[in-house]
Design a protein around this motif. Structure first.
Motif, PDB file in Angstrom:
ATOM      1  N   TYR A 208      98.931 -89.440  52.404  1.00 40.33           N
ATOM      2  CA  TYR A 208      98.066 -90.026  53.435  1.00 40.33           C
ATOM      3  C   TYR A 208      98.581 -89.715  54.835  1.00 40.33           C
ATOM      4  O   TYR A 208      97.807 -89.376  55.731  1.00 40.33           O
ATOM      5  CB  TYR A 208      97.999 -91.549  53.243  1.00 40.33           C
ATOM      6  CG  TYR A 208      97.094 -91.957  52.105  1.00 40.33           C
ATOM      7  CD1 TYR A 208      95.711 -91.955  52.262  1.00 40.33           C
ATOM      8  CD2 TYR A 208      97.607 -92.339  50.877  1.00 40.33           C
ATOM      9  CE1 TYR A 208      94.872 -92.331  51.223  1.00 40.33           C
ATOM     10  CE2 TYR A 208      96.775 -92.716  49.834  1.00 40.33           C
ATOM     11  CZ  TYR A 208      95.411 -92.709  50.012  1.00 40.33           C
ATOM     12  OH  TYR A 208      94.573 -93.070  48.988  1.00 40.33           O
TER      13      TYR A 208
ATOM     14  N   ALA B 200      97.950 -86.138  55.778  1.00 42.51           N
ATOM     15  CA  ALA B 200      96.527 -85.873  56.037  1.00 42.51           C
ATOM     16  C   ALA B 200      96.120 -86.404  57.411  1.00 42.51           C
ATOM     17  O   ALA B 200      95.338 -85.787  58.129  1.00 42.51           O
ATOM     18  CB  ALA B 200      95.670 -86.512  54.943  1.00 42.51           C
TER      19      ALA B 200
ATOM     20  N   ASP C 111      93.687 -86.831  50.465  1.00 43.05           N
ATOM     21  CA  ASP C 111      93.583 -86.278  51.812  1.00 43.05           C
ATOM     22  C   ASP C 111      92.140 -85.905  52.176  1.00 43.05           C
ATOM     23  O   ASP C 111      91.786 -85.840  53.342  1.00 43.05           O
ATOM     24  CB  ASP C 111      94.536 -85.097  52.004  1.00 43.05           C
ATOM     25  CG  ASP C 111      94.318 -83.985  51.000  1.00 43.05           C
ATOM     26  OD1 ASP C 111      93.594 -84.211  50.008  1.00 43.05           O
ATOM     27  OD2 ASP C 111      94.879 -82.892  51.211  1.00 43.05           O
TER      28      ASP C 111
ATOM     29  N   LYS D 236      90.069 -86.209  55.747  1.00 46.77           N
ATOM     30  CA  LYS D 236      89.427 -85.011  56.296  1.00 46.77           C
ATOM     31  C   LYS D 236      87.957 -85.295  56.654  1.00 46.77           C
ATOM     32  O   LYS D 236      87.520 -85.059  57.780  1.00 46.77           O
ATOM     33  CB  LYS D 236      89.523 -83.897  55.252  1.00 46.77           C
ATOM     34  CG  LYS D 236      88.892 -82.608  55.675  1.00 46.77           C
ATOM     35  CD  LYS D 236      89.199 -81.500  54.660  1.00 46.77           C
ATOM     36  CE  LYS D 236      88.450 -80.252  55.022  1.00 46.77           C
ATOM     37  NZ  LYS D 236      87.811 -79.638  53.870  1.00 46.77           N
TER      38      LYS D 236
END
Ligand SMILES: *Cc1c(COP(=O)(O)O)cnc(C)c1O
Length: 433
Positions: A48, A51, A264, A268
């Motif tokens: 996390y 990301a 992730d 995104k």
């Protein structure tokens, strides 16, 4: 081969967790035993965090949702991985304090924080309250005044995400005990009210639409709705909201029928929605918070049991009883949750018969796996139930006066106790004759 990526089988045909032989762990520490793979827990934190850095320029903070598994050890690990933490009670907050968590990274949740909890949190300098209702707002403003501080707050908002096409436990709709609704103006009214108060500062908005969700769409939808609210608040109140907290709820694999989205990917896609909405509504890009709990802790946990009675009721059902059950894992009795189990001392055996794995509590619903395909199981076998890191220990009870199991953390071949096994004396320590 198994639902959790960290598991394998050694040359003895034993299950291996974090380079530890599960059968040896059961022998050394006793059963039932919670085993937490520290390396996987930490890796999940980093997925996390990385990301957030990669897709949102690091302009955010991942909060580990403590309620999934709250111990000094997990608080410390999340802290060391650079995460913040969300707490939902005075007890979870106390744990974070004792773990040495920096208070500016602690976010305090809950739909009915008591006056005592509010006092305790303000006194200890909690970074941010996620305010649920007007009563809490007023109590908090008074408490902050008493301590001469201005408390950062955000509101828990029900975005009204239309979730009827998704079969998850919903918390984002208007009929929920959590938070204030958008569609009837509640969210706007409470924000306006807070703006006039002297000892709270509205820094953000929060939503959490449910748990064990396997779809990105509702998260995108919620992010867009929340960004529009941020735009409305700016236009109508002149208040620039700096933080957008999108909650947790990312689904994990309990059985091979579950199909989670790589974590992730959420960040995104949601980042794209937030950026587009910020431009459209002409507001600053918010600092983003996310609150994964289950997806960090659950895959890292395994529970080991010893098999006791085997009861083959011909043409009805074969029951395999283990030395734990709903006391250490109440998720079947609460939600009929499904799990995968492995005979740890015969880990790659073919699954040839349908059995029901039952606990030892005085409840017929005390089941761990219902109608599961398993190899032949014998008295004395070590049974491993997988993906039990979240909402097992944290929901455990002493029903039937069964002591709660110990928890060991394994990492790269080593194992150490991080929660001691309860004793009979622990069970009566608050009793008064
Ligand atoms: C339960 C909860 C979480 C964590 O949910 P998971 O499904 O464990 O990721 C995060 N935020 C809030 C407000 C929650 O209530």
């Amino acid at each position: 081969m198994f639902v959790s990526e960290n598991l394998s089988v050694n040359e003895k045909n034993h299950l291996v967790i974090g380079k530890n032989d599960a059968v040896e762990l059961a022998k050394e520490f006793g059963t039932p035993l919670y085993v937490l793979d520290e390396d996987l827990f930490r890796k999940n934190c980093r997925v996390y965090k990385n990301a957030m850095d990669k897709y949102y320029g690091g302009n955010g903070l991942v909060l580990y949702a403590n309620k999934a598994l709250c111990t000094l050890f997990t608080c410390r690990a999340a802290m060391e991985e650079g995460l913040g933490v969300d707490v939902v009670s005075g007890g979870e907050l106390y744990t974070a304090i004792k773990a040495g968590f920096p208070m500016d990274k602690v976010y305090f949740h809950g739909n009915n924080k008591t006056a005592d909890e509010i006092d305790f949190a303000v006194k200890n300098g909690v970074g941010c309250f996620i305010v649920d209702n007007v009563y809490e707002l007023e109590t908090l403003n008074e408490t902050a005044k008493k301590y001469g501080v201005v408390q950062n707050i955000m509101f828990r908002i029900k975005p009204g995400v239309d979730a009827h096409t998704h079969s998850f436990i919903r918390t984002g709709q208007i009929d929920s005990k959590f938070g204030v609704a958008l569609e009837n103006g509640e969210a706007f009214e409470i924000t306006e009210k807070a703006c006039k108060m002297s000892n709270v500062k509205v820094v953000g908005v929060h939503c959490h639409i449910g748990s064990q969700i396997f779809d990105i769409e509702p998260f995108k939808e919620a992010a867009d709705i929340m960004m529009n609210f941020i735009g409305d608040v700016k236009d109508k109140l002149g208040l620039e909201i700096e933080q957008l907290n999108l909650g947790g709820g990312y689904g994990i694999m309990y059985t091979e029928n579950d199909d989670p989205v790589p974590y992730d990917e959420y960040i995104k896609h949601v980042s794209e929605v937030v950026k587009a909405a910020a431009e459209k509504r002409n507001v600053k890009l918010p600092f983003i918070l996310m609150e994964p709990g289950r997806s960090i802790a659950a895959p890292a946990g395994v529970t080991l049991y010893t098999v006791g009675g085997v009861k083959d009721i011909k043409n009805v059902r074969k029951y395999i009883s283990v030395d734990g059950g709903m006391g250490d894992n109440p998720r079947y009795i609460l939600y009929q949750s499904e799990y995968e189990a492995v005979v740890a001392n015969n880990a790659s055996a073919a699954r040839t018969e349908k059995v029901t794995i039952a606990g030892k509590c005085c409840e017929s619903g005390d089941i761990l796996l219902n109608d599961a395909m398993m190899p032949e199981i014998h008295v004395g076998d070590t049974l491993a139930v997988l993906a039990t890191g979240a909402y097992n220990y944290s929901m455990a009870s002493n029903y039937n006066r069964i002591p709660r199991p110990a928890m060991v953390a394994v990492s790269d071949g080593s194992a150490r106790v991080i929660v001691k096994r309860e004793s009979y004396d622990d069970l009566i320590k608050n009793d008064v004759l």
